[in-house]
Design a protein around this motif. Structure first.
Motif, PDB file in Angstrom:
ATOM      1  N   HIS A  96      32.388  15.132   6.820  1.00  0.00           N
ATOM      2  CA  HIS A  96      32.838  14.569   8.093  1.00  0.00           C
ATOM      3  C   HIS A  96      32.125  15.254   9.263  1.00  0.00           C
ATOM      4  O   HIS A  96      31.456  16.287   9.088  1.00  0.00           O
TER       5      HIS A  96
ATOM      6  N   TYR B 268      33.721  16.158  12.359  1.00  0.00           N
ATOM      7  CA  TYR B 268      34.622  16.706  13.372  1.00  0.00           C
ATOM      8  C   TYR B 268      34.099  18.050  13.864  1.00  0.00           C
ATOM      9  O   TYR B 268      33.589  18.864  13.083  1.00  0.00           O
TER      10      TYR B 268
ATOM     11  N   LEU C  26      39.669  12.506   3.862  1.00  0.00           N
ATOM     12  CA  LEU C  26      38.879  13.465   4.623  1.00  0.00           C
ATOM     13  C   LEU C  26      37.668  13.857   3.785  1.00  0.00           C
ATOM     14  O   LEU C  26      37.722  14.802   2.993  1.00  0.00           O
TER      15      LEU C  26
END
Length: 312
Positions: free
Chosen positions: A74, A76, A70
Motif C-alpha cells: 500500500h 499510505y 490491506l
C-alpha cells in the motif's frame, strides 16, 4: 498525505475527521464484513475544542472510506493505530507485516511495556502519541464526544527522529498543539494508573458521570491513586519527572475533590466525554490489569483488592 486509521473507533473517527478537514486523504481499515455494517458515513455530534475551551458544535453526517483489506504494497504515509489497550497485541500482529513504507503512530494507552508490545514494527518507522479526545457511539449510532486542542507525543528518553517530527507536523497543521513527553513510558504508566483510579469509582457508581457527581467517589479516586504510587515506583516510573501530574493528588481530599466536581460543570467538552462514555469493559480491563501487576510485584493495593469482584 494519505492516512489510514486502523479501525473505526471513537478516536480514529474524531482524528480522522480533523485530519481530512486539514486536507489529508483519510481511509479506515475495518474487519471483513464491517464495511456493510457501518455504512458509508458516520453521524457526528461532538464538540471541537481545538480553538476554544467551550468547543464548537459539530453536527454532520460525514462520508468515510472503509476498506477491509490491506495489501503489503500500500501507499499510505501514516497509519494511526489507536485501539483499546487490551486489543493492541492483536492489532499489532495483524498490522506489523503490512507496514510497507508508512510511519505507524502508536496512539494508545499502555500498561505493558510499550516498546516491547510494538516490537514487531520496524523501530525506525514508529512514532508515539496519545489522544486528547473521547466519547462513545450511542444506541442510535451517533458518535458523541469531544476533540481537545492538545495532543501528547513522546519518546523514550531520546530526541524525535525525522518520521516522528513529520507525524507531529501532521497534527500541528491540523490545528493541534503538541505536548512533548521525553519519558513517555513513565507518562503512560502514570496516566494508566490515574485512569484506573477514576474508572474503579465509575464501576462502583455505575457510570463515569455518576462517579464525578459524587463527592465520596471523587475523594476515593484521590485515595486510589495515592495507593498506586508505590506500584508505579515498583515499575521504575520516574516519579520526580512526573511530579506535575501527581502533585495535585497530594492535596487534601476536601480541596481537590470539589475541584474535580467543578471541572465538568465548567468545561462542556469534558462533560460531554464523561456523559458519552459507554465502554464498561474498558474500565474493568484497566482495573484487572493494574491489580494483576500489583499482585505480581507484591505491592499492597487494598482498595483495589477490596473491589475486585466488580471487574474480575
Amino acid at each position: 498525505m494519505k492516512i489510514l486509521m486502523f479501525g473505526r473507533g471513537v478516536i480514529s473517527v474524531l482524528y480522522g475527521w480533523a485530519l481530512e478537514k486539514a486536507g489529508h486523504s483519510v481511509e479506515f481499515y475495518v474487519r471483513p464484513g464491517r464495511a456493510a455494517q457501518y455504512g458509508p458515513a458516520v453521524a457526528l455530534e461532538f464538540l471541537d475544542a481545538r480553538r476554544s475551551l467551550g468547543g464548537a458544535q459539530v453536527k454532520e453526517r460525514w462520508p468515510v472510506r472503509l476498506r477491509e483489506d490491506l495489501p503489503a504494497d500500500h501507499d499510505y504515509g501514516l497509519i494511526l493505530l489507536s485501539v483499546q489497550h487490551y486489543r493492541f497485541e492483536e492489532a499489532a500482529a495483524f498490522l506489523s507485516p503490512r507496514v510497507a513504507k508508512a510511519t505507524v503512530l502508536a496512539f494508545n494507552n499502555f500498561w505493558v511495556e510499550p516498546q516491547q508490545a510494538a516490537s514487531g514494527f520496524p523501530a525506525e518507522q514508529l512514532a508515539w502519541g496519545f489522544p486528547q479526545a473521547g466519547g462513545g457511539f450511542g444506541a442510535d449510532g451517533v458518535l458523541r464526544g469531544a476533540l481537545f486542542g492538545k495532543v501528547f507525543f513522546g519518546t523514550f528518553l531520546t530526541d524525535p527522529g525525522p518520521r516522528e517530527l513529520a507525524a507531529r507536523e501532521v497534527f500541528t497543521k491540523a490545528g493541534f498543539g503538541i505536548v512533548e513527553q521525553r519519558d513517555f513510558r513513565s507518562w503512560l504508566f502514570v496516566h494508566f494508573a490515574l485512569n484506573c483510579s477514576m474508572q474503579l469509582e465509575a464501576l462502583k457508581a455505575g457510570s463515569m458521570p455518576r462517579a464525578f457527581a459524587s463527592g465520596r467517589h471523587r475523594q476515593d479516586t484521590i485515595l486510589n491513586l495515592r495507593e498506586l504510587v508505590p506500584l508505579l515506583a515498583a515499575r521504575a516510573v520516574d516519579l520526580k519527572d512526573q511530579s506535575s501530574y501527581l502533585a495535585p493528588f497530594r492535596l487534601p481530599t476536601w480541596l481537590l475533590g470539589p475541584a474535580m466536581g467543578i471541572a465538568p460543570k465548567l468545561l462542556a467538552p469534558l462533560r460531554v466525554v464523561l456523559d458519552s462514555h459507554a465502554n464498561m469493559e474498558e474500565l474493568r480491563s484497566t482495573c484487572r490489569d493494574v491489580l494483576a501487576e500489583a499482585r505480581r510485584l507484591h505491592v499492597a493495593v487494598p482498595r483495589l483488592e477490596a473491589a475486585a469482584s466488580l471487574f474480575s
